[in-house]
Write an enzyme that holds these catalytic residues in place. Structure first.
Site, PDB file in Angstrom:
ATOM      1  N   SER A   1      23.603   8.015   4.730  1.00  0.00           N
ATOM      2  CA  SER A   1      24.141   7.347   3.762  1.00  0.00           C
ATOM      3  C   SER A   1      23.859   8.763   2.912  1.00  0.00           C
ATOM      4  CB  SER A   1      22.934   6.288   2.949  1.00  0.00           C
ATOM      5  OG  SER A   1      23.076   5.133   4.067  1.00  0.00           O
TER       6      SER A   1
ATOM      7  N   SER B   1      28.091   4.220  -2.020  1.00  0.00           N
ATOM      8  CA  SER B   1      27.914   3.977  -2.672  1.00  0.00           C
ATOM      9  C   SER B   1      27.007   3.835  -3.623  1.00  0.00           C
ATOM     10  CB  SER B   1      29.273   2.883  -3.189  1.00  0.00           C
ATOM     11  OG  SER B   1      28.779   1.723  -2.401  1.00  0.00           O
ATOM     12  N   LYS B   2      25.588   4.413  -3.373  1.00  0.00           N
ATOM     13  CA  LYS B   2      24.518   3.933  -3.795  1.00  0.00           C
ATOM     14  C   LYS B   2      23.905   4.820  -4.321  1.00  0.00           C
ATOM     15  CE  LYS B   2      23.491   3.663   1.323  1.00  0.00           C
ATOM     16  NZ  LYS B   2      23.378   2.009   1.349  1.00  0.00           N
TER      17      LYS B   2
ATOM     18  N   CYS C   1      17.248   0.709   0.885  1.00  0.00           N
ATOM     19  CA  CYS C   1      17.943   1.615   1.510  1.00  0.00           C
ATOM     20  C   CYS C   1      16.927   2.207   2.517  1.00  0.00           C
ATOM     21  CB  CYS C   1      19.133   2.392   0.313  1.00  0.00           C
ATOM     22  SG  CYS C   1      19.878   3.447   1.662  1.00  0.00           S
TER      23      CYS C   1
ATOM     24  N   ASN D   1      17.961   3.976   4.978  1.00  0.00           N
ATOM     25  CA  ASN D   1      18.294   5.622   5.550  1.00  0.00           C
ATOM     26  C   ASN D   1      17.999   6.700   3.776  1.00  0.00           C
ATOM     27  OD1 ASN D   1      19.830   6.138   7.796  1.00  0.00           O
ATOM     28  ND2 ASN D   1      21.164   4.554   6.792  1.00  0.00           N
TER      29      ASN D   1
ATOM     30  N   MET E   1      22.236   1.374   8.851  1.00  0.00           N
ATOM     31  CA  MET E   1      21.444   1.027   7.961  1.00  0.00           C
ATOM     32  C   MET E   1      19.889   1.023   8.950  1.00  0.00           C
ATOM     33  SD  MET E   1      23.543  -1.124   8.460  1.00  0.00           S
ATOM     34  CE  MET E   1      23.091  -3.078   8.015  1.00  0.00           C
TER      35      MET E   1
END
Length: 392
Positions: free
Chosen positions: A19, A69-70, A104, A106, A314
């Site tokens: 990510s 989109s993090k 998240c 990652n 993920m």
């Protein structure tokens, strides 16, 4: 007519695992965004470029996928024996919504590096050469994560020869430990069963393992829903009917797991739970054309995130996979051949990943002490991100 000028905010664009996202230091955010609320959400939406009806994020830092989109906010920790607090925001692509309900895994791999570079870790705990242990408090899920960050000549080492499927170039290995991903006071299996029956209108009654470890996840048998477990993104993401079925399954599973009260609330909780399907090993070709042989993996796993099949896996879902695999009787354990498994290597659309978990029975209940995996991270760009001053 007058226009409000743009403001610039210190930010770092980082890849973590498979990510990437925009990282901020809490104290460097505009004052109104230093606390949870509308201003913070609006700021992060504008930074990423959401909502974007074109699905491209052309006017922002996002990449128009759930993996890109993090946003991350890091601060000195208020928890004893921790270095930093890590808050993760998953920004919706086509809706004005930031989901704070999960972590998240990652991007966790990049938090330690970011914290060191920002001076948030005590310099006495950073070796001149070796591995810095960064103790992270994950604010979203209230859990401890430990990142083992390589350091060379007093600086975070980002380059190396560690290869991670789903990432184009090699980098330095960062080992990440998710400690006690399920508290003793929490139910690892919210329904009380290792395998449950999930009745989904329009789909049918499905066998499912619903687990809360790393991130709430609903595991299904691939063959039971018409798949092999070797699918790549196009096979799922190009099928609107399939995506609608998965979203329906996710909504009804969320109710059964006690995450929401009614199925229509799932739209406001897009990040969790995840839906994944598993199968026994088989040969397949990855999205990059590499061939994965069935003898090199223990099982196949495909997972959806934010309504789309993930291009790899993920990190938090990998924790759920490792934990479920370690517990005899779950669908994940069965797909991996059954028995007591301390680690598994699973095949995903981009390749393979190994994850280990320590699971024990304590007073008749399954507990997991930690889950471990290796990722990598590096800074892509640093400086300032600019947004219109009236955007938040």
């Amino acid at each position: 007519m007058s226009f409000v000028p743009q403001v610039k905010i210190p930010a770092t664009y980082m890849r973590g695992g498979t990510s990437k996202g925009v990282f901020f230091s809490l104290e460097e955010l505009p004052e109104s965004a230093q606390v949870a609320g509308e201003a913070r959400d609006k700021l992060l939406l504008r930074v990423i470029g959401s909502p974007d009806p074109y699905g491209k994020h052309t006017d922002g830092m996002g990449g128009a996928t759930s993996s890109t989109s993090k946003t991350v906010i890091v601060a000195s920790s208020e928890q004893p024996d921790h270095d930093v607090d890590y808050l993760f925001g998953q920004v919706a692509i086509d809706k004005p919504f930031v989901d704070w309900s999960g972590n998240c895994g990652n991007l966790t791999a990049a938090v330690g590096s970011f914290a060191i570079s920002k001076g948030l870790v005590d310099p006495d705990r950073i070796p001149e050469n070796g591995v810095a242990i960064v103790r992270i408090w994950q604010v979203n899920i209230q859990k401890t994560i430990v990142a083992h960050v390589p350091v060379t000549n007093g600086q975070v080492q980002e380059t190396g020869d560690f290869e991670l499927d789903g990432v184009t170039f090699p980098a330095a290995e960062v080992q990440v430990e998710f400690l006690k991903p399920v508290d003793a006071s929490e139910a690892m299996f919210p329904t009380g069963r290792l395998v449950d029956e999930l009745d989904v209108p329009g789909v049918g009654v499905l066998r499912a393992t619903m687990i809360n470890a790393g991130i709430p996840t609903i595991f299904l048998n691939a063959e039971e829903i018409g798949y092999t477990g070797t699918e790549l993104q196009a096979a799922i993401n190009g099928d609107d009917a399939a995506l609608a079925r998965f979203e329906t399954i996710r909504a009804y599973g969320a109710v059964k797991m006690g995450l929401i009260d009614q199925v229509d609330q799932a739209a406001q909780r897009q990040h969790t739970p995840k839906v994944a399907f598993v199968n026994k090993p088989a040969d397949y070709e990855t999205s990059s054309g590499k061939v994965v042989h069935k003898d090199d993996i223990d099982l196949l796993v495909r997972a959806l995130s934010m309504g789309k099949l993930h291009h790899a896996m993920m990190g938090t879902a990998a924790v759920a996979i490792g934990t479920a695999a370690a517990i005899p009787g779950t669908l994940v354990n069965q797909a991996a051949g059954g028995g007591e498994l301390q680690a598994v290597r699973f095949g995903h659309p981009s390749g393979t990943l190994k994850v280990g978990a320590e699971a024990i029975i304590d007073d008749g209940e399954w507990r997991v002490n930690k889950a471990v995996m290796s990722r990598s991270a590096r800074v892509l760009m640093e400086g300032w991100v600019r947004v219109p001053g009236d955007a938040f």
